[in-house]
Design a protein around this motif. Sequence first.
Motif, PDB file in Angstrom:
ATOM      1  N   PRO A 148     -51.685  79.013  40.103  1.00 55.76           N
ATOM      2  CA  PRO A 148     -51.948  78.740  41.525  1.00 55.76           C
ATOM      3  C   PRO A 148     -50.751  79.025  42.444  1.00 55.76           C
ATOM      4  O   PRO A 148     -50.934  79.126  43.661  1.00 55.76           O
ATOM      5  CB  PRO A 148     -52.283  77.245  41.547  1.00 55.76           C
ATOM      6  N   LEU A 149     -49.549  79.146  41.880  1.00 54.87           N
ATOM      7  CA  LEU A 149     -48.360  79.315  42.710  1.00 54.87           C
ATOM      8  C   LEU A 149     -48.271  80.765  43.174  1.00 54.87           C
ATOM      9  O   LEU A 149     -47.908  81.656  42.412  1.00 54.87           O
ATOM     10  CB  LEU A 149     -47.105  78.905  41.941  1.00 54.87           C
ATOM     11  N   LYS A 150     -48.555  80.992  44.442  1.00 58.96           N
ATOM     12  CA  LYS A 150     -48.641  82.352  44.972  1.00 58.96           C
ATOM     13  C   LYS A 150     -47.404  82.780  45.748  1.00 58.96           C
ATOM     14  O   LYS A 150     -47.168  83.989  45.902  1.00 58.96           O
ATOM     15  CB  LYS A 150     -49.866  82.476  45.893  1.00 58.96           C
ATOM     16  N   ILE A 242     -40.753  86.195  37.619  1.00 58.83           N
ATOM     17  CA  ILE A 242     -41.244  85.645  38.882  1.00 58.83           C
ATOM     18  C   ILE A 242     -42.394  86.513  39.377  1.00 58.83           C
ATOM     19  O   ILE A 242     -42.234  87.715  39.609  1.00 58.83           O
ATOM     20  CB  ILE A 242     -40.111  85.602  39.936  1.00 58.83           C
ATOM     21  N   LYS A 243     -43.546  85.901  39.542  1.00 55.80           N
ATOM     22  CA  LYS A 243     -44.731  86.636  39.995  1.00 55.80           C
ATOM     23  C   LYS A 243     -45.086  86.314  41.444  1.00 55.80           C
ATOM     24  O   LYS A 243     -45.790  87.099  42.091  1.00 55.80           O
ATOM     25  CB  LYS A 243     -45.930  86.291  39.104  1.00 55.80           C
ATOM     26  N   ALA A 244     -44.647  85.195  41.965  1.00 58.63           N
ATOM     27  CA  ALA A 244     -44.987  84.779  43.322  1.00 58.63           C
ATOM     28  C   ALA A 244     -44.184  85.567  44.347  1.00 58.63           C
ATOM     29  O   ALA A 244     -43.125  86.130  44.041  1.00 58.63           O
ATOM     30  CB  ALA A 244     -44.707  83.279  43.484  1.00 58.63           C
ATOM     31  N   GLY A 245     -44.683  85.596  45.569  1.00 59.95           N
ATOM     32  CA  GLY A 245     -43.904  86.149  46.664  1.00 59.95           C
ATOM     33  C   GLY A 245     -42.698  85.266  46.938  1.00 59.95           C
ATOM     34  O   GLY A 245     -42.797  84.037  46.886  1.00 59.95           O
ATOM     35  N   VAL A 246     -41.541  85.861  47.218  1.00 61.17           N
ATOM     36  CA  VAL A 246     -40.298  85.115  47.388  1.00 61.17           C
ATOM     37  C   VAL A 246     -39.688  85.431  48.747  1.00 61.17           C
ATOM     38  O   VAL A 246     -39.328  86.579  49.024  1.00 61.17           O
ATOM     39  CB  VAL A 246     -39.276  85.463  46.283  1.00 61.17           C
ATOM     40  N   TRP A 307     -49.400  85.099  52.292  1.00 62.58           N
ATOM     41  CA  TRP A 307     -49.552  84.953  50.840  1.00 62.58           C
ATOM     42  C   TRP A 307     -50.638  83.956  50.430  1.00 62.58           C
ATOM     43  O   TRP A 307     -51.241  84.101  49.366  1.00 62.58           O
ATOM     44  CB  TRP A 307     -48.215  84.530  50.215  1.00 62.58           C
ATOM     45  N   LEU A 308     -50.889  82.950  51.267  1.00 60.46           N
ATOM     46  CA  LEU A 308     -51.827  81.894  50.868  1.00 60.46           C
ATOM     47  C   LEU A 308     -53.162  81.977  51.594  1.00 60.46           C
ATOM     48  O   LEU A 308     -54.146  81.375  51.161  1.00 60.46           O
ATOM     49  CB  LEU A 308     -51.204  80.513  51.098  1.00 60.46           C
ATOM     50  N   LYS A 309     -53.187  82.701  52.733  1.00 58.85           N
ATOM     51  CA  LYS A 309     -54.444  82.837  53.476  1.00 58.85           C
ATOM     52  C   LYS A 309     -54.920  84.278  53.580  1.00 58.85           C
ATOM     53  O   LYS A 309     -56.037  84.526  54.021  1.00 58.85           O
ATOM     54  CB  LYS A 309     -54.290  82.242  54.881  1.00 58.85           C
TER      55      LYS A 309
END
Length: 674
Positions: A148-150, A242-246, A307-309
């Motif tokens: 779930p961590l985007k 690390i797969k999420a946007g940073v 990233w989340l919407k």
Amino acid sequence: MTSTTPLPNAPTTRTEFPFGTVREDIRVPLSDGTTLFARVWRPVTEEPVPVLLEYLPYRLSDWTAPRDWQRHPWYAGHGYASVRVDVRGHGNSEGMPGDEYDEQELADGVEVVNWLAARPWSSGKVGMFGISWGGFNSLQIAALAPEPLKAIVTVCSADDRYDNDVHYMGGSVLAVDMHAWAATMLAFVSRPPDPQFVGDGWKDMWTKRLDAVDPFIHTWLDHQTRDDYWRHGSVCEDYSAIKAGVLAVGGWHDPYRDTVLRLAEHLPDEQMRGIIGPWSHQYPDRGLPPGPAIGFLQETLRWWDHWLKGDDTGVMAEPKLRSWISDSHPPATVYDQLPGRWVGDASWPSPNVSPLSYALQGPPQIVRSPQHTGLDAGRFFPFGNDADLPPDQREEDAKSACFEFEVPQEVRVLGRPRVTLRLTCPVERGQVVARVCDVAPDGSSTLVTRGVLNLSSRHGRSENVPWDPDTTEDVTFELNGIGHAFPAGHRIRLAVSSAYWPWIWPQPGSEAGFTLDPVGSSLELPVRGGEPGGDITFDAPEQSEPLGVVYPETLEGPRPERLIVRDVAKGEWRMEVDPRYGGTRLYPDGLEFTEDALETYVINESDPLSARTRSDWTIRLHRPDLGWDAHVETRSEITCTATEFLTSSEVVCRDGAEVVFHRTWEQRIPRTAG
């Protein structure tokens, strides 16, 4: 944008948002039965929303509450469930405290992310954010890649726990913060749960926690080279995990800023953006010096919305790295705002940055700096206080070997300078410190950046190779990254010393110094040419309505932030530091919180084995309506011999007049590389 007009530092308070908000305190259940204390701000809506998580041990019910109120309600008002969680064994969370960023903390964090994603009010997409500790574990949990961590926003954090944290610098023990932060955490972890939130069982929780406490300094000094202990949690070991946007954010006056540069170098363009401003170790919307502050919350909202919407906010069209380059400024321990400009680079390393090498000139010089060289280094962790930054460096320069280079036209530096030094060392152990200063026509010397090398780690931070006495070697090391413009008519000064107390714990025998041969030695600056690169602007800073904490002044007034005392007869120097983390605070819910800390650093100017540090903390938490009056007192000291570090720690905790815990720890830790 090339404007040098600074934005106002003071943030605007917002009381109206697109969404109404609600707040509640909840318990997050973990698989082993432990529950973590959490505070949730949510938008008033029937639709599920993305969740933002800030996860750290600094007690959401008191210590970080003023800061939390500036941002979590703001995010909720813009359509996010914003959640603040205390780490296991801290604040009002259950369980026993552990080491920083240990496996349990990170595993718990993954569980929290998954639990939040499954809430009925959650869209299933989660972001993490935080500064310092919360920024660290945002990166580390992102490397564990819970589905779930985007996206994350990591502020003033590090990708390398060994060489870019509070423990070691250039392979050398960071006396100034290795000890100070270990002592701070000893005081923090010894604070009790709050009966207003955990009920009558608070004392039983407290004493069980206290029985589990072990001072961090023991572990940190046990690992003096980069071993598996430090590799754990260091995302530089495998950036691809690390797969999420940073979105990585730092400040040129924060010790962790190089992490932003490394993340920009190693993470793909479609995944990462970086911002480095003129700031200290603070969120860049708080208006604390040095500024200018920016609309950080609005900038992060663009990140979350993308990233989340899935909204097209244009945030990924920004340059990969946006950096502030400060104009030249006279030395001072505080700046309300710094002059300068924003520049943007589409990639990092940037094709706009080229190395400019200066060869050192002159005959060989014996560098034998007095052991108190470094007292004008400033604070390792500037927090926006009046005595944080380094004063005029002329006294420090006089204790160093100095090499100067004329500046016929402006030189704009962006990145990490590098030095190569040809050294002959008469002993097996020592350290070399390099500082770059901006020298004005009036002779004033402003510290621009610096770097340190423990000579035994010259072949790598995982190595411990003593110097073969009286032999000559070339050593190369990088200095901390910086954005700074040297104007025409100034001089660039490279100052090299063999001591830097109290930042660096001196090596036994280091009073012998070394010989520096300019032949074969050089300073290399990363010079940024071309145009600024893009129209870079930020909104003015804004925050949600403050909590309403009152900070009363004491009758005696504050002690000096940094006081230096010289005993002329003994040749001894003492520096006393008041870290000023918060002091006395009165909370709207009736909590009276008193905090006092003093750090002391002592050294004899000719004896590296005279180095000693001490930290004293006193904390009181008082709720008159509940009859709750808890006291914590801690003391922590380090001294040394040629072969050992000697640590001494003490904790005394009282419930009113009753002593509920008293323990001392004494350890002798071999000096291997330190």
